[in-house]
Motif scaffolding. Structure first.
Motif, short mmCIF file in Angstrom:
data_model
loop_
_atom_site.label_atom_id
_atom_site.label_comp_id
_atom_site.label_asym_id
_atom_site.label_seq_id
_atom_site.Cartn_x
_atom_site.Cartn_y
_atom_site.Cartn_z
N SER A 166 0.84 -1.21 0.00
CA SER A 166 0.00 0.00 0.00
C SER A 166 0.86 1.25 0.00
N ARG A 201 1.03 4.13 -2.92
CA ARG A 201 0.80 5.55 -2.67
C ARG A 201 1.95 6.39 -3.19
N SER A 236 1.66 6.85 -6.89
CA SER A 236 0.68 7.90 -7.20
C SER A 236 1.25 9.28 -6.98
N VAL A 257 1.55 12.28 -9.67
CA VAL A 257 0.86 13.54 -9.39
C VAL A 257 1.85 14.70 -9.49
N GLY A 284 2.11 16.24 -12.66
CA GLY A 284 0.92 16.94 -13.14
C GLY A 284 -0.16 16.00 -13.66
N LEU A 285 -0.02 14.71 -13.41
CA LEU A 285 -1.05 13.79 -13.89
C LEU A 285 -2.22 13.73 -12.91
N ILE A 286 -3.37 13.38 -13.44
CA ILE A 286 -4.58 13.28 -12.61
C ILE A 286 -4.90 11.81 -12.36
N GLU A 287 -5.11 11.49 -11.09
CA GLU A 287 -5.48 10.11 -10.76
C GLU A 287 -6.97 9.89 -10.96
N CYS A 288 -7.31 8.78 -11.60
CA CYS A 288 -8.71 8.44 -11.81
C CYS A 288 -9.03 7.18 -11.02
#
Lengths: 509, 549
Positions: free
Chosen positions: B360, B364, B367, B371, B374-378
């Motif tokens: 986990s 994280r 992610s 981020v 500049g990427l967006i998590e979906c």
């Protein structure tokens, strides 16, 4: 002095525009005179207006312009005149007229209809349709009509300033196709305010201001004898968006943090499970309504998995209670039913697997998980087929019902819900069982969030080997996560609307 | 959960007290039933499946009345002995071997009472009876029946009677195909060459369980005063409990219970038996589980508030309670009587160390790294459809199907994640570009080594979508990610029909193939109706994590 300060801080676009403002009041003229782009002038004027240097007055005027046919007839003359002209010397067949004059059927019919009604032509029907000019027609031909006079004017024409004859001609023409049309024009007039009047008298070139600090200025030191243009710092700017964790994950991370802080270890495990772990090990009887097809997603292939040797104990507990002090459910327990593969219906399956691995020396122990569970439901604003469950267990020889209430209270307080209550409920694997509810802080109604209780001896004895109390809860989180962001339709949690994700405020707790 | 509709006036009469709305709502809640609605005439409550005895107005009122302290303790339901007999013949042994029967006399049926009786029967059928599979219940006007009653099995064609609400006599097979109840429950007799029937001394067929009663001798009307009740099924203990729930409700309604003698293949049993069962009480155990300090007298009082009796260290469990499997079930009832709301809250001082799963933590961090770029998590579902996974992606990957999905749009488990991100791009065409997105989720494939035969691994899918996108940009992202994770990798050229030929690679870490990366084929973009280029990678996080130090 205010004017000087303003003068000094003018944006380059404003500096270009200001010197023209005492002479020019019309926007279009200003664009033409300055040689700037529309948008540049517009922005400069907008800023100047914000600073109360000018007022922009917008007049909406209705203008008459020529349509497609209007432009054509202005050049060639109206079709009825050309028609009469063509027959003024001798009668003609309609078909020939049509091709000579390059009329379409529509124009021809209008001409004939109109001239006939004014008695300007006679129609002779023979093998062909022949038209012949009358005396009245010749008279008509000799003078210009009001419509013709109107068409000769320069367009656009202000609709509100027509003379009566012009109005008459316009009305007639507007009944015909594509000759005249009315456009609404916004006309911007610029008017200097008192402050503006002062400003135009200031010599702007006396201020040597720099718009942007550049690296070359820093290198050669030329910034030293420059003034910097002041900005309107209160003005709005275009929005930017950053990279971002999904808002649900922000909430999940926070929820995990709460349990970690309380000394809980994380449990993880598979989403596909056998019925054995998901249900049988938790003493859910095999004919329990929750095991019916409609509630649970089953796997088509492989439809069955393997089950551990533990099944013999579980079978006995179900059928007779074995050594747990229970009567059991009675009936027959089937291995085949236990082997069915399904998508886990609750994260309590992880609790069962976790306690099955525990040794006496591991106690006391506390575990949690935040994971997806599945329910075979159609999607609607209140239901998802896949959603998060927050699971917790406390395995402690001294654990009791008071502690269960204590842990739940602590958790929900940190989630921002100060009123928590539990009510009697029923789950096959806990006894006592309790429904957990929190009070909605503004609606003042109780929200059901999930189940809790103490695992039954029929669960703990075969899995752990002793009847040590295990406090347990499995809470739905969708509702409180949605609540935080004021989401009414739970499907929005997984809609992945990028605009919504970009705009969504952070989870701040 | 089944719900029961109660006539409020009748309910209040049974309870012996009128409560104001607020108080009534609150008490119903804390008894362990869910109040659905309440007005001046009607109360609707949901009953948890462990308390089928509360599925009747009388049963619910009885429990409620004890709970609020009106009539506490064990209720005495007297049984009059009768000489009426039921004979169970050998022929039913293989079909539906058991029945529990009773007679209740002196019921003054009116419209309301008939409704109540039908409700008890229906609710018990659905829940405790598991849709008649486990228990089928028949209630008959006793005046029209001559005992001894026989429970026998006959060939379906030989069974002839007029089923309820039917105009004429038909045979057993016709009942299954023509009568609504036959069509609904016929499967319970599937494959049997003999069907069970109850038949009286005049050879009148009373019913064909678990399907339907006779119209002539199996229908309760306002003229009925005495009823014969039978529960049939496979486990006598279960049937007897069910019968007890019914006869006690009818007794509370004003009836008089009469016993019958049932002859099971020569063995005689008197039914019903309403003698309470005894369970030894362990006060230390109760206090330990609840964290309370109850004395014997408290325990006695609390048990009585839940309708139990108490005598010399033993709880006397009413014969209609089917849910007391273990001492712990008494503990719960004691807690309910004490009031869940009255039990204090406490956080014990038990020292344990919190620990997040290492995987986990790893996920994280991944992610966070993305981020930072500049990427967006979906967030995606784990269930999708075959077309999205394969045809739309111009490829052919094995997917695991669900056996019973309600909606074909969501009917297979994810085999890979990139298609899910395409679904997102397709839904966001009207929003600002670039759209650079990622998601982490599980994928599923067959693997016999696993307990379920299905291997689950978590993957990261990442898509860049804008006019500036190409292989280099995508490669920069995975390169940054892997460098920040301190992982060395190489990329080999590979073929993959979802990507543009010659612009797709396989990322290899310590000999393990962990990712595909490349520019997506315009064919795929066309399938998803996208007019922006897309580059993508899909990284197996489980595999990557397993090879990291």
């Amino acid at each position: 002095m205010e004017v000087e300060k303003i003068a000094k801080n003018l944006h380059p676009l404003e500096r270009k525009v200001v010197p023209y403002l005492d002479k020019i009041t019309d926007f279009n003229a200003l664009v033409e005179e300055t040689g700037m782009k529309d948008v540049e002038v517009m922005r400069a004027l907008q800023w100047l207006s914000n600073k109360n240097i000018i007022r922009i007055n917008v007049d909406v005027k209705e203008y008459i312009e020529l349509g497609k046919n209007g432009r054509k007839y202005k050049k060639e003359g109206l079709p009825e005149r050309r028609f009469l002209d063509a027959i003024k010397d001798k009668e003609q067949a309609v078909s020939i007229l049509m091709s000579n004059l390059d009329f379409d059927r529509n124009e021809l019919n209008i001409c004939i209809g109109m001239l006939k009604s004014k008695a300007a032509i006679d129609i002779i029907r023979g093998k062909e349709l022949i038209v012949k000019i009358t005396e009245q027609g010749k008279k008509l031909l000799s003078k210009e009509t009001l419509e013709e006079e109107f068409l000769k004017k320069g367009f656009p024409i202000d609709l509100n300033q027509l003379h009566p004859e012009e109005k008459f001609a316009f009305d007639n023409l507007s009944r015909r196709k594509d000759i005249v049309l009315v456009n609404k024009l916004k006309i911007k007039h610029i008017e200097l305010t008192d402050l503006g009047k002062k400003l135009v008298n200031v010599k702007l070139t006396q201020y040597s201001v720099v718009d942007k600090l550049s690296s070359s200025m820093l290198k050669d030191g030329t910034w030293k004898d420059k003034d910097f243009r002041g900005y309107d710092v209160s003005i709005n700017v275009p929005k930017v968006y950053g990279g971002k964790r999904h808002f649900v994950n922000q909430a999940v991370d926070y929820i995990k943090r709460i349990w970690l802080d309380m000394g809980f270890k994380e449990m993880t495990g598979n989403l596909v499970q056998t019925g054995f772990w998901d249900l049988d090990s938790l003493f859910v009887p095999q004919d329990h309504p929750a095991r019916q097809m409609q509630d649970t997603f089953y796997i088509k292939d492989p439809a069955h998995g393997k089950i551990p040797n533990l099944w013999k104990k579980i079978k006995e507990v179900h059928e007779t209670g074995a050594d747990t002090g229970s009567r059991g459910w009675g009936g027959k327990w089937s291995e085949d039913v236990a082997k069915e593969n399904l998508l886990r219906t609750h994260t309590t399956v992880l609790s069962a697997q976790t306690i099955a691995k525990l040794k006496e020396s591991d106690l006391p122990a506390k575990f949690f998980s935040v994971g997806k569970v599945f329910r075979n439901e159609s999607l609607d604003y209140k239901h998802l087929f896949e959603f998060y469950q927050v699971e917790g267990i406390v395995i402690d020889p001294n654990a009791n019902f008071k502690h269960l209430k204590g842990y739940l209270r602590e958790f929900f307080t940190k989630m921002g819900f100060l009123d928590v209550r539990i009510r009697p409920a029923h789950f096959p694997y806990t006894e006592p069982s309790a429904e957990v509810e929190v009070l909605h802080p503004t609606h003042k109604e109780w929200i059901e969030l999930g189940g809790s209780g103490i695992f039954r001896p029929e669960v703990t004895k075969p899995l752990i080997g002793s009847e040590v109390p295990v406090l347990a809860w499995g809470l739905g989180m969708g509702r409180i996560i949605s609540e935080y962001w004021k989401i009414n339709d739970i499907r929005e949690l997984y809609k992945n609307d990028l605009k919504q994700i970009r705009e969504m405020k952070y989870w701040i707790r | 959960m089944p719900s029961v509709q109660l006539n409020r006036k009748v309910f209040e009469k049974y309870v012996g007290k009128k409560l104001p709305d607020d108080n009534l709502k609150e008490r119903i809640s804390y008894l362990g039933t869910d109040l659905e609605s309440l007005d001046n005439d009607t109360i609707n409550v949901e009953i948890f499946p462990n308390r089928p005895d509360m599925l009747s107005e009388q049963g619910f009122a009885r429990a409620f009345s004890s709970f609020i302290g009106m009539k506490t303790g064990l209720r005495n339901h007297e049984i009059k002995k009768s000489s009426h007999k039921v004979i169970v013949e050998e022929s039913v042994k293989k079909v539906r071997p058991y029945t529990a029967c009773a007679i209740v006399k002196g019921l003054k049926f009116d419209d309301e009472k008939i409704k109540e009786t039908i409700q008890i029967q229906e609710k018990l059928h659905i829940t405790y009876g598991r849709n008649r599979k486990k228990v089928a219940i028949g209630i008959y006007p006793f005046e029209k029946i001559k005992t001894p009653i026989r429970f026998v099995a006959l060939k379906p064609a030989e069974i002839k009677f007029r089923p309820l609400e039917f105009l004429r006599e038909i045979n057993g097979l016709q009942i299954l195909s023509q009568h609504p109840a036959g069509r609904e429950y016929g499967h319970l007799l599937e494959g049997m060459d003999m069907f069970p029937i109850f038949i009286d001394a005049n050879d009148k067929i009373l019913s064909m369980p678990p399907i339907i009663n006779s119209h002539d001798v199996g229908k309760i009307t306002e003229e009925t005063r005495d009823v014969f009740i039978e529960c049939s099924g496979f486990d006598y203990g279960v049937l007897a409990k069910c019968l007890n729930m019914i006869v006690t409700a009818l007794a509370d309604m004003g009836g008089e219970i009469h016993s019958m003698e049932i002859d099971f293949y020569g063995k005689k049993v008197i039914s019903p038996n309403l003698k309470p069962t005894e369970m030894k009480i362990d006060i230390i155990y109760i206090n330990k589980r609840l964290g309370l300090e109850l004395k014997e007298k408290d325990v006695k009082e609390l048990l009585e508030r839940m309708g139990y009796g108490y005598s010399k260290g033993k709880a006397l469990i009413p014969a209609y309670r089917s849910d007391i499997l273990h001492h712990i079930d008494l503990v719960e009832d004691i807690a309910i009587a004490y009031g869940y709301e009255n039990i204090p809250e406490e956080i014990p001082e038990v020292a344990t160390v919190g620990e997040e799963s290492k995987f986990s933590v790893f996920k994280r961090k991944v992610s966070e790294i993305l981020v930072g770029l500049g990427l967006i998590e979906c967030k995606t579902y784990h269930i999708t459809n075959k077309a999205f996974q394969n045809t739309m992606m111009n490829c052919n990957i094995d997917v695991i199907e669900l056996a019973n999905a309600l909606n074909l749009e969501y009917s297979v488990l994810n085999a890979w994640l990139v298609p899910l991100l395409f679904e997102i791009l397709r839904g966001n065409k009207h929003h600002e570009y670039p759209q650079n997105i990622f998601a982490i989720g599980s994928v599923f494939k067959k693997n016999e080594k696993e307990e379920t035969g299905i291997q689950e691994q978590e993957r990261l899918a990442c898509l860049l979508c804008s006019d500036q996108v190409d292989y280099t940009r995508m490669r920069q992202v995975i390169d940054y990610l892997l460098r920040m994770l301190d992982v060395e990798y190489k990329i080999d050229a590979v073929d993959h029909s979802s990507f543009i030929d010659g612009r797709v690679g396989r990322v290899i870490v310590k000999g393990k193939k962990v990712a595909y990366i490349g520019e997506i084929s315009p064919k795929v973009l066309e399938n998803w109706e996208l007019d922006m280029p897309v580059a993508a990678f899909e990284l197996n996080l489980s595999e990557l994590f397993s090879v990291m130090d």
